[in-house]
Design a protein around this motif. Structure first.
Motif, PDB file in Angstrom:
ATOM      1  N   ALA A  17       0.794  -1.061  -0.085  1.00 26.90           N
ATOM      2  CA  ALA A  17      -0.132  -0.174  -0.073  1.00 26.90           C
ATOM      3  C   ALA A  17       0.921   1.381   0.092  1.00 26.90           C
ATOM      4  CB  ALA A  17      -0.815  -0.007   1.282  1.00 26.90           C
ATOM      5  N   ALA A  18       1.917   1.154   0.741  1.00 27.61           N
ATOM      6  CA  ALA A  18       2.954   2.423   0.998  1.00 27.61           C
ATOM      7  C   ALA A  18       3.520   2.715  -0.534  1.00 27.61           C
ATOM      8  CB  ALA A  18       3.866   2.205   2.028  1.00 27.61           C
ATOM      9  N   GLU A  19       3.993   1.541  -1.007  1.00 31.97           N
ATOM     10  CA  GLU A  19       4.466   1.843  -2.504  1.00 31.97           C
ATOM     11  C   GLU A  19       3.632   2.345  -3.530  1.00 31.97           C
ATOM     12  OE1 GLU A  19       6.359  -1.986  -3.812  1.00 31.97           O
ATOM     13  OE2 GLU A  19       7.829  -1.800  -2.045  1.00 31.97           O
ATOM     14  N   ARG A  20       2.254   2.059  -3.428  1.00 27.66           N
ATOM     15  CA  ARG A  20       1.362   2.670  -4.378  1.00 27.66           C
ATOM     16  C   ARG A  20       1.032   3.966  -4.063  1.00 27.66           C
ATOM     17  NH1 ARG A  20      -1.221  -2.409  -3.131  1.00 27.66           N
ATOM     18  NH2 ARG A  20      -2.842  -1.382  -1.362  1.00 27.66           N
ATOM     19  N   VAL A  21       0.917   4.392  -2.852  1.00 26.88           N
ATOM     20  CA  VAL A  21       0.636   5.910  -2.239  1.00 26.88           C
ATOM     21  C   VAL A  21       2.153   6.510  -2.635  1.00 26.88           C
ATOM     22  CG1 VAL A  21       0.690   7.615  -0.409  1.00 26.88           C
ATOM     23  CG2 VAL A  21      -0.845   5.437  -0.330  1.00 26.88           C
ATOM     24  N   LEU A  22       3.242   6.138  -2.597  1.00 26.01           N
ATOM     25  CA  LEU A  22       4.413   6.964  -3.060  1.00 26.01           C
ATOM     26  C   LEU A  22       4.727   7.144  -4.408  1.00 26.01           C
ATOM     27  CD1 LEU A  22       7.152   7.560  -1.793  1.00 26.01           C
ATOM     28  CD2 LEU A  22       7.946   5.370  -2.093  1.00 26.01           C
ATOM     29  N   PRO A  27       6.416  11.204  -2.143  1.00 25.35           N
ATOM     30  CA  PRO A  27       6.847  11.097  -0.748  1.00 25.35           C
ATOM     31  C   PRO A  27       6.102  12.047   0.498  1.00 25.35           C
ATOM     32  CG  PRO A  27       8.850  11.562  -2.123  1.00 25.35           C
ATOM     33  CD  PRO A  27       7.461  11.385  -2.966  1.00 25.35           C
ATOM     34  N   SER A  28       5.557  13.146  -0.038  1.00 19.39           N
ATOM     35  CA  SER A  28       4.772  13.955   0.878  1.00 19.39           C
ATOM     36  C   SER A  28       3.677  13.593   1.453  1.00 19.39           C
ATOM     37  CB  SER A  28       5.104  15.517   0.224  1.00 19.39           C
ATOM     38  OG  SER A  28       4.113  15.582  -0.812  1.00 19.39           O
ATOM     39  N   ALA A  29       2.924  12.683   0.518  1.00 24.86           N
ATOM     40  CA  ALA A  29       1.759  12.305   0.599  1.00 24.86           C
ATOM     41  C   ALA A  29       1.614  11.019   1.560  1.00 24.86           C
ATOM     42  CB  ALA A  29       0.943  11.915  -0.689  1.00 24.86           C
ATOM     43  N   LEU A  30       2.922  10.567   1.986  1.00 22.99           N
ATOM     44  CA  LEU A  30       2.968   9.131   2.598  1.00 22.99           C
ATOM     45  C   LEU A  30       2.820   9.291   4.048  1.00 22.99           C
ATOM     46  CD1 LEU A  30       3.434   6.188   1.810  1.00 22.99           C
ATOM     47  CD2 LEU A  30       5.829   6.472   1.967  1.00 22.99           C
ATOM     48  N   THR A  31       1.611   9.121   4.493  1.00 20.37           N
ATOM     49  CA  THR A  31       1.401   9.192   5.967  1.00 20.37           C
ATOM     50  C   THR A  31       0.729   8.004   6.444  1.00 20.37           C
ATOM     51  OG1 THR A  31      -1.063   9.872   5.525  1.00 20.37           O
ATOM     52  CG2 THR A  31       0.813  11.733   5.531  1.00 20.37           C
ATOM     53  N   SER A  32       0.659   7.658   7.687  1.00 26.57           N
ATOM     54  CA  SER A  32       0.219   6.604   8.278  1.00 26.57           C
ATOM     55  C   SER A  32      -1.389   6.354   7.665  1.00 26.57           C
ATOM     56  CB  SER A  32       0.303   6.397   9.862  1.00 26.57           C
ATOM     57  OG  SER A  32      -0.153   7.505  10.465  1.00 26.57           O
ATOM     58  N   ARG A  33      -1.905   7.405   7.603  1.00 25.45           N
ATOM     59  CA  ARG A  33      -3.381   7.391   7.356  1.00 25.45           C
ATOM     60  C   ARG A  33      -3.713   7.217   5.890  1.00 25.45           C
ATOM     61  NH1 ARG A  33      -7.498   8.102  10.017  1.00 25.45           N
ATOM     62  NH2 ARG A  33      -6.810   9.661  11.614  1.00 25.45           N
ATOM     63  N   ALA A  34      -2.752   7.556   5.058  1.00 23.32           N
ATOM     64  CA  ALA A  34      -2.831   7.323   3.784  1.00 23.32           C
ATOM     65  C   ALA A  34      -2.438   5.700   3.304  1.00 23.32           C
ATOM     66  CB  ALA A  34      -1.685   8.077   2.903  1.00 23.32           C
ATOM     67  N   VAL A  35      -1.304   5.255   4.126  1.00 26.63           N
ATOM     68  CA  VAL A  35      -1.017   3.932   3.981  1.00 26.63           C
ATOM     69  C   VAL A  35      -2.266   2.887   4.459  1.00 26.63           C
ATOM     70  CG1 VAL A  35       0.527   2.169   4.713  1.00 26.63           C
ATOM     71  CG2 VAL A  35       1.539   4.270   4.263  1.00 26.63           C
ATOM     72  N   THR A  36      -2.657   3.119   5.573  1.00 25.57           N
ATOM     73  CA  THR A  36      -3.830   2.240   5.975  1.00 25.57           C
ATOM     74  C   THR A  36      -5.094   2.278   5.149  1.00 25.57           C
ATOM     75  OG1 THR A  36      -4.448   3.811   7.918  1.00 25.57           O
ATOM     76  CG2 THR A  36      -2.928   2.099   8.454  1.00 25.57           C
ATOM     77  N   THR A  37      -5.232   3.560   4.764  1.00 27.65           N
ATOM     78  CA  THR A  37      -6.538   3.694   3.996  1.00 27.65           C
ATOM     79  C   THR A  37      -6.488   3.074   2.541  1.00 27.65           C
ATOM     80  OG1 THR A  37      -7.065   5.829   4.922  1.00 27.65           O
ATOM     81  CG2 THR A  37      -7.916   5.394   2.872  1.00 27.65           C
ATOM     82  N   GLU A  38      -5.029   3.114   2.018  1.00 30.94           N
ATOM     83  CA  GLU A  38      -4.777   2.358   0.731  1.00 30.94           C
ATOM     84  C   GLU A  38      -4.824   0.989   0.978  1.00 30.94           C
ATOM     85  OE1 GLU A  38      -4.043   1.773  -3.147  1.00 30.94           O
ATOM     86  OE2 GLU A  38      -4.142   3.945  -2.341  1.00 30.94           O
ATOM     87  N   ALA A  39      -4.459   0.597   2.056  1.00 29.47           N
ATOM     88  CA  ALA A  39      -4.466  -0.945   2.422  1.00 29.47           C
ATOM     89  C   ALA A  39      -5.539  -1.457   3.041  1.00 29.47           C
ATOM     90  CB  ALA A  39      -3.388  -1.457   3.458  1.00 29.47           C
ATOM     91  N   GLY A  40      -6.673  -0.500   3.241  1.00 26.95           N
ATOM     92  CA  GLY A  40      -8.162  -0.947   3.712  1.00 26.95           C
ATOM     93  C   GLY A  40      -8.038  -1.629   4.921  1.00 26.95           C
ATOM     94  N   VAL A  41      -7.173  -1.254   5.993  1.00 30.04           N
ATOM     95  CA  VAL A  41      -6.997  -1.778   7.252  1.00 30.04           C
ATOM     96  C   VAL A  41      -7.160  -0.512   8.202  1.00 30.04           C
ATOM     97  CG1 VAL A  41      -5.713  -3.634   6.620  1.00 30.04           C
ATOM     98  CG2 VAL A  41      -4.624  -1.472   7.596  1.00 30.04           C
ATOM     99  N   ALA A  42      -7.521  -1.015   9.506  1.00 26.89           N
ATOM    100  CA  ALA A  42      -7.483   0.123  10.441  1.00 26.89           C
ATOM    101  C   ALA A  42      -6.285   0.693  11.023  1.00 26.89           C
ATOM    102  CB  ALA A  42      -8.108  -0.481  11.723  1.00 26.89           C
ATOM    103  N   LYS A  43      -6.024   1.980  11.128  1.00 28.51           N
ATOM    104  CA  LYS A  43      -4.806   2.676  11.561  1.00 28.51           C
ATOM    105  C   LYS A  43      -4.050   1.753  12.480  1.00 28.51           C
ATOM    106  CE  LYS A  43      -2.574   7.039  12.139  1.00 28.51           C
ATOM    107  NZ  LYS A  43      -2.777   8.504  12.414  1.00 28.51           N
ATOM    108  N   GLY A  44      -4.613   1.285  13.661  1.00 37.76           N
ATOM    109  CA  GLY A  44      -4.118   0.236  14.606  1.00 37.76           C
ATOM    110  C   GLY A  44      -3.325  -0.688  14.178  1.00 37.76           C
ATOM    111  N   VAL A  45      -3.651  -1.219  12.941  1.00 42.92           N
ATOM    112  CA  VAL A  45      -2.750  -2.477  12.335  1.00 42.92           C
ATOM    113  C   VAL A  45      -1.399  -1.984  12.200  1.00 42.92           C
ATOM    114  CG1 VAL A  45      -2.514  -4.094  10.448  1.00 42.92           C
ATOM    115  CG2 VAL A  45      -4.737  -3.343  11.354  1.00 42.92           C
ATOM    116  N   LEU A  46      -1.282  -0.749  11.482  1.00 41.99           N
ATOM    117  CA  LEU A  46       0.153  -0.603  11.333  1.00 41.99           C
ATOM    118  C   LEU A  46       1.184  -0.362  12.694  1.00 41.99           C
ATOM    119  CD1 LEU A  46       1.313   2.307   8.808  1.00 41.99           C
ATOM    120  CD2 LEU A  46       2.191   2.377  11.168  1.00 41.99           C
TER     121      LEU A  46
END
Length: 191
Positions: A17-22, A27-46
């Motif tokens: 998911a991070a690679e897709r966002v990147l 790079p400036s858009a790579l946040t934990s929320r962006a990654v977990t949203t892209e992965a389709g998981v809750a933020k707590g998973v990260l």
């Protein structure tokens, strides 16, 4: 996200998911929320798998470093088997995937990430530094096989190739003919 739903390897899912966002947003858009949203998981998973977001990013870079290190054995084993120019052109094209080019920008833009990677034993710009080591090992094997001049510095040739290829791929022109020309010119210097 429903609870109790089993995830396939969560670390790998988050890295993908991070690679897709990147790639898509930079790079400036790579946040934990962006990654977990892209992965389709809750933020707590990260945060269950990483101490903080820089730890996650370091894991992402180290995952890519492991891939480069895995390629090293194959590349060194190719010494003496084909045309040096073809082998190096392929290795550099594989190394400088769009994800790696974006990852280098990520590492250079985040001081905390660079510090964490250095503390973990990754000098310079991880992935590029490991790529240079991989190319050096290959050129040393070719020199031992007599296909590179005995006095040629494999390390300096590798740095020239990595630097030139990086400049080429960050310019947005991923054309293989230019990489082949860079490799050909550098190999001539080694003759």
């Amino acid at each position: 996200m429903p609870t109790g739903v089993a995830l396939r390897d969560p670390r790998e899912q988050l890295f993908e998911a991070a690679e897709r966002v990147l790639l898509r947003d930079g790079p400036s858009a790579l946040t934990s929320r962006a990654v977990t949203t892209e992965a389709g998981v809750a933020k707590g998973v990260l945060h269950r798998h990483f101490t903080d977001f820089d730890d996650f990013l370091a894991g992402l870079v180290e995952d890519r470093v492991r891939r480069v290190e895995a390629q090293r054995g194959d590349l060194v084993a190719a010494a003496g088997t084909g045309e040096v120019i073809d082998i190096l052109t392929g290795a550099l094209t594989d190394l400088f995937s769009p994800v790696v080019v974006a990852m280098v920008a990520l590492v250079t833009s985040r001081d905390g990430l660079r510090a964490r990677l250095r503390a973990a034993g990754h000098p310079g710009l991880p992935v590029l530094t490991h790529g240079a080591d991989m190319i050096t090992a290959y050129l040393e094997a070719e020199r031992a096989a007599g296909r590179i001049a005995p006095g040629a510095s494999a390390e300096m040739l590798a740095l020239m190739l990595i630097g030139s290829a990086h400049m080429h791929f960050t310019s947005g022109d991923g054309g293989g003919e230019t990489i082949r020309e860079i490799v050909s010119t550098t190999v001539v210097l080694a003759a």
